[in-house]
Motif scaffolding. Structure first.
Motif, PDB file in Angstrom:
ATOM      1  N   ARG A 125       0.825  -1.204   0.000  1.00 50.74           N
ATOM      2  CA  ARG A 125       0.000   0.000   0.000  1.00 50.74           C
ATOM      3  C   ARG A 125       0.858   1.252   0.000  1.00 50.74           C
ATOM      4  NH1 ARG A 125      -3.370   0.361   4.643  1.00 50.74           N
ATOM      5  NH2 ARG A 125      -1.824  -0.842   5.767  1.00 50.74           N
ATOM      6  N   GLU A 126       2.201   1.082  -0.157  1.00 47.40           N
ATOM      7  CA  GLU A 126       3.044   2.282  -0.140  1.00 47.40           C
ATOM      8  C   GLU A 126       3.897   2.419  -1.392  1.00 47.40           C
ATOM      9  OE1 GLU A 126       6.014   2.326   3.007  1.00 47.40           O
ATOM     10  OE2 GLU A 126       6.296   0.187   2.866  1.00 47.40           O
ATOM     11  N   LEU A 127       4.224   3.657  -1.699  1.00 42.63           N
ATOM     12  CA  LEU A 127       5.155   3.988  -2.773  1.00 42.63           C
ATOM     13  C   LEU A 127       6.279   4.762  -2.117  1.00 42.63           C
ATOM     14  CD1 LEU A 127       2.539   5.190  -5.405  1.00 42.63           C
ATOM     15  CD2 LEU A 127       3.912   3.095  -5.537  1.00 42.63           C
ATOM     16  N   VAL A 128       7.508   4.449  -2.516  1.00 40.97           N
ATOM     17  CA  VAL A 128       8.648   5.068  -1.849  1.00 40.97           C
ATOM     18  C   VAL A 128       9.589   5.697  -2.868  1.00 40.97           C
ATOM     19  CG1 VAL A 128      10.635   4.670  -0.342  1.00 40.97           C
ATOM     20  CG2 VAL A 128       8.514   3.380   0.032  1.00 40.97           C
ATOM     21  N   LEU A 129      10.006   6.916  -2.562  1.00 38.96           N
ATOM     22  CA  LEU A 129      11.047   7.576  -3.348  1.00 38.96           C
ATOM     23  C   LEU A 129      12.162   7.908  -2.371  1.00 38.96           C
ATOM     24  CD1 LEU A 129      10.624  10.605  -5.757  1.00 38.96           C
ATOM     25  CD2 LEU A 129      12.298  10.652  -3.909  1.00 38.96           C
ATOM     26  N   THR A 130      13.394   7.474  -2.679  1.00 39.67           N
ATOM     27  CA  THR A 130      14.500   7.835  -1.787  1.00 39.67           C
ATOM     28  C   THR A 130      15.684   8.277  -2.633  1.00 39.67           C
ATOM     29  OG1 THR A 130      15.917   7.148   0.055  1.00 39.67           O
ATOM     30  CG2 THR A 130      15.367   5.454  -1.592  1.00 39.67           C
ATOM     31  N   ARG A 131      16.412   9.263  -2.108  1.00 42.70           N
ATOM     32  CA  ARG A 131      17.501   9.841  -2.883  1.00 42.70           C
ATOM     33  C   ARG A 131      18.526  10.441  -1.928  1.00 42.70           C
ATOM     34  NH1 ARG A 131      16.054  13.989  -7.744  1.00 42.70           N
ATOM     35  NH2 ARG A 131      14.667  12.277  -8.316  1.00 42.70           N
ATOM     36  N   LEU A 132      19.814  10.296  -2.266  1.00 42.55           N
ATOM     37  CA  LEU A 132      20.877  10.938  -1.493  1.00 42.55           C
ATOM     38  C   LEU A 132      21.104  12.314  -2.112  1.00 42.55           C
ATOM     39  CD1 LEU A 132      22.776  10.270   0.890  1.00 42.55           C
ATOM     40  CD2 LEU A 132      24.496   9.612  -0.811  1.00 42.55           C
ATOM     41  N   ILE A 133      20.874  13.354  -1.327  1.00 45.24           N
ATOM     42  CA  ILE A 133      20.931  14.721  -1.850  1.00 45.24           C
ATOM     43  C   ILE A 133      22.061  15.496  -1.194  1.00 45.24           C
ATOM     44  CG2 ILE A 133      19.672  16.918  -1.936  1.00 45.24           C
ATOM     45  CD1 ILE A 133      17.094  15.399  -2.356  1.00 45.24           C
ATOM     46  N   ASP A 134      22.828  16.190  -2.039  1.00 46.29           N
ATOM     47  CA  ASP A 134      23.990  16.927  -1.541  1.00 46.29           C
ATOM     48  C   ASP A 134      23.572  18.312  -1.041  1.00 46.29           C
ATOM     49  OD1 ASP A 134      26.516  17.669  -0.864  1.00 46.29           O
ATOM     50  OD2 ASP A 134      27.298  17.775  -2.912  1.00 46.29           O
ATOM     51  N   ALA A 135      22.795  18.290   0.013  1.00 42.66           N
ATOM     52  CA  ALA A 135      22.349  19.540   0.662  1.00 42.66           C
ATOM     53  C   ALA A 135      22.064  19.186   2.111  1.00 42.66           C
ATOM     54  CB  ALA A 135      21.092  20.080  -0.014  1.00 42.66           C
ATOM     55  N   PRO A 136      22.126  20.177   2.994  1.00 42.15           N
ATOM     56  CA  PRO A 136      21.892  19.873   4.420  1.00 42.15           C
ATOM     57  C   PRO A 136      20.418  19.532   4.686  1.00 42.15           C
ATOM     58  CG  PRO A 136      22.823  22.098   4.130  1.00 42.15           C
ATOM     59  CD  PRO A 136      22.456  21.593   2.772  1.00 42.15           C
ATOM     60  N   ARG A 137      20.206  18.724   5.727  1.00 45.18           N
ATOM     61  CA  ARG A 137      18.847  18.375   6.159  1.00 45.18           C
ATOM     62  C   ARG A 137      17.985  19.613   6.313  1.00 45.18           C
ATOM     63  NH1 ARG A 137      17.970  16.608  11.161  1.00 45.18           N
ATOM     64  NH2 ARG A 137      20.039  17.066  12.000  1.00 45.18           N
ATOM     65  N   GLU A 138      18.573  20.636   6.943  1.00 50.11           N
ATOM     66  CA  GLU A 138      17.806  21.836   7.259  1.00 50.11           C
ATOM     67  C   GLU A 138      17.292  22.538   5.999  1.00 50.11           C
ATOM     68  OE1 GLU A 138      15.631  24.000   9.443  1.00 50.11           O
ATOM     69  OE2 GLU A 138      16.843  22.409  10.376  1.00 50.11           O
ATOM     70  N   ALA A 139      18.096  22.498   4.920  1.00 57.67           N
ATOM     71  CA  ALA A 139      17.670  23.146   3.667  1.00 57.67           C
ATOM     72  C   ALA A 139      16.471  22.410   3.080  1.00 57.67           C
ATOM     73  CB  ALA A 139      18.834  23.153   2.667  1.00 57.67           C
ATOM     74  N   LEU A 140      16.490  21.086   3.140  1.00 56.97           N
ATOM     75  CA  LEU A 140      15.372  20.303   2.604  1.00 56.97           C
ATOM     76  C   LEU A 140      14.121  20.493   3.458  1.00 56.97           C
ATOM     77  CD1 LEU A 140      17.545  17.266   1.658  1.00 56.97           C
ATOM     78  CD2 LEU A 140      16.065  18.489   0.059  1.00 56.97           C
ATOM     79  N   PHE A 141      14.329  20.547   4.767  1.00 55.48           N
ATOM     80  CA  PHE A 141      13.184  20.787   5.656  1.00 55.48           C
ATOM     81  C   PHE A 141      12.563  22.157   5.365  1.00 55.48           C
ATOM     82  CE2 PHE A 141      11.303  22.377   9.617  1.00 55.48           C
ATOM     83  CZ  PHE A 141      10.408  21.355   9.899  1.00 55.48           C
ATOM     84  N   ARG A 142      13.406  23.160   5.183  1.00 57.16           N
ATOM     85  CA  ARG A 142      12.885  24.505   4.869  1.00 57.16           C
ATOM     86  C   ARG A 142      12.106  24.507   3.555  1.00 57.16           C
ATOM     87  NH1 ARG A 142      17.133  28.884   4.279  1.00 57.16           N
ATOM     88  NH2 ARG A 142      15.217  30.023   3.764  1.00 57.16           N
ATOM     89  N   ALA A 143      12.626  23.800   2.553  1.00 54.05           N
ATOM     90  CA  ALA A 143      11.966  23.772   1.239  1.00 54.05           C
ATOM     91  C   ALA A 143      10.582  23.126   1.329  1.00 54.05           C
ATOM     92  CB  ALA A 143      12.834  23.032   0.230  1.00 54.05           C
ATOM     93  N   TRP A 144      10.384  22.254   2.325  1.00 50.38           N
ATOM     94  CA  TRP A 144       9.081  21.622   2.532  1.00 50.38           C
ATOM     95  C   TRP A 144       8.148  22.478   3.394  1.00 50.38           C
ATOM     96  CZ3 TRP A 144       5.767  17.855   1.250  1.00 50.38           C
ATOM     97  CH2 TRP A 144       6.218  16.838   0.398  1.00 50.38           C
ATOM     98  N   THR A 145       8.701  23.346   4.212  1.00 50.08           N
ATOM     99  CA  THR A 145       7.874  23.980   5.245  1.00 50.08           C
ATOM    100  C   THR A 145       7.743  25.502   5.129  1.00 50.08           C
ATOM    101  OG1 THR A 145       9.779  24.042   6.731  1.00 50.08           O
ATOM    102  CG2 THR A 145       8.284  22.145   6.937  1.00 50.08           C
ATOM    103  N   GLU A 146       8.443  26.125   4.184  1.00 53.50           N
ATOM    104  CA  GLU A 146       8.275  27.565   3.962  1.00 53.50           C
ATOM    105  C   GLU A 146       7.524  27.758   2.646  1.00 53.50           C
ATOM    106  OE1 GLU A 146      11.968  29.744   4.329  1.00 53.50           O
ATOM    107  OE2 GLU A 146      12.550  28.630   6.130  1.00 53.50           O
ATOM    108  N   VAL A 147       6.393  28.479   2.729  1.00 55.27           N
ATOM    109  CA  VAL A 147       5.517  28.645   1.563  1.00 55.27           C
ATOM    110  C   VAL A 147       6.284  29.135   0.333  1.00 55.27           C
ATOM    111  CG1 VAL A 147       3.618  30.020   0.619  1.00 55.27           C
ATOM    112  CG2 VAL A 147       3.398  29.011   2.882  1.00 55.27           C
ATOM    113  N   GLY A 148       7.101  30.168   0.536  1.00 57.06           N
ATOM    114  CA  GLY A 148       7.805  30.773  -0.595  1.00 57.06           C
ATOM    115  C   GLY A 148       8.758  29.805  -1.283  1.00 57.06           C
ATOM    116  N   LEU A 149       9.259  28.836  -0.534  1.00 57.85           N
ATOM    117  CA  LEU A 149      10.161  27.825  -1.111  1.00 57.85           C
ATOM    118  C   LEU A 149       9.354  26.671  -1.711  1.00 57.85           C
ATOM    119  CD1 LEU A 149      12.937  27.755   1.671  1.00 57.85           C
ATOM    120  CD2 LEU A 149      12.988  28.962  -0.530  1.00 57.85           C
ATOM    121  N   LEU A 150       8.359  26.199  -0.958  1.00 53.13           N
ATOM    122  CA  LEU A 150       7.549  25.065  -1.444  1.00 53.13           C
ATOM    123  C   LEU A 150       6.969  25.350  -2.835  1.00 53.13           C
ATOM    124  CD1 LEU A 150       6.189  22.291  -0.301  1.00 53.13           C
ATOM    125  CD2 LEU A 150       4.136  23.701  -0.182  1.00 53.13           C
TER     126      LEU A 150
END
Lengths: 163, 163
Positions: A16-41
């Motif tokens: 019942r699940e679909l998974v996407l996983t990727r190693l990204i050359d950016a800090p955790r915090e940058a990815l979290f911000r891109a998900w949680t700040e409207v202007g970035l999302l």
């Protein structure tokens, strides 16, 4: 069910699940911000030429997660759901199974668990997308989950590297 | 659907929620404790002669809410779900739509919003129980929601007055 699923067997066929996983050359915090700040999302959330002209994020359990998607021919889709869990820099969980106030949706579809883990100086980015039924998972895959989320993740990765 | 629902009309007939509300002569905090402390919950959660010999509560969004119910003939039911929101002294929200880790249940049934509000020196106690479909609400009503939750609430009220 679409034809393609008839050849699936075993766990994948029943999953019942679909998974996407990727190693990204950016800090955790940058990815979290891109998900949680409207202007970035809004900059990465839909594969271009689709855009997100409007989004609202209320980052708490039960808080609104609303995105408006626009297509190149003027198509417009509003997606409303809620966040279930937010762990700063580590995890974002949301679903379309509820609207704020915890009223259940009549047709719940996805619950997404997005995690950001440090891995050798980069970030292991994982989007685990659950469905309430196998049929919904099959339908989501047939709708182009891997291509759509893959392209959006390309855009997320490019943006996160600039933050 | 059971016969009884055929005479329902308008909003009630289409409603997906069942509501129990009662003015209780006990402080909000006592009612909140009775819902969130294992040793107290076990004393009132099922109408006697049913009992709750075992319960686990992890009071956070996504945390386990597990109760084991035993019937007078040895019947045993395990109910597992998660809390969605906890506001100390004010609100408890839980559902069987997920298990911990946010894996969706295959047959989600209820989402309950329990609120405790000060009203003239007493507490307005409200249990608002949502279902994903009208059919589930009808089924829950036919299973004896009002009688079962009513008797359990009698037990809750008696206990809260002693706290």
């Amino acid at each position: 069910m679409p034809q393609t699923t008839q050849t699936e067997t075993g766990l994948a066929g029943e999953s019942r699940e679909l998974v996407l996983t990727r190693l990204i050359d950016a800090p955790r915090e940058a990815l979290f911000r891109a998900w949680t700040e409207v202007g970035l999302l809004k900059q990465w959330f839909t594969p271009r030429p689709w855009t997100v002209p409007f989004a609202e994020l209320d980052l708490k359990p039960g808080g609104l997660f609303h995105t408006q998607m626009r297509g190149p021919e003027g198509e417009k889709f509003d997606n409303r759901g809620v966040f279930l869990e937010i762990v700063p820099g580590e995890k974002v969980v949301f679903t379309d199974a509820y609207v704020p106030g915890w009223e259940p949706a009549e047709k719940p579809f996805i619950t997404a668990i997005i995690t950001f883990e440090e891995e050798g100086g980069k970030t292991r980015y994982t989007a685990r997308v659950w469905h309430f039924t196998v049929e919904d998972r099959v339908r989501h895959e047939a709708m182009g989950f891997h291509d759509g989320w893959g392209k959006a993740t390309d855009q997320l990765e490019a943006l996160a590297k600039t933050l």
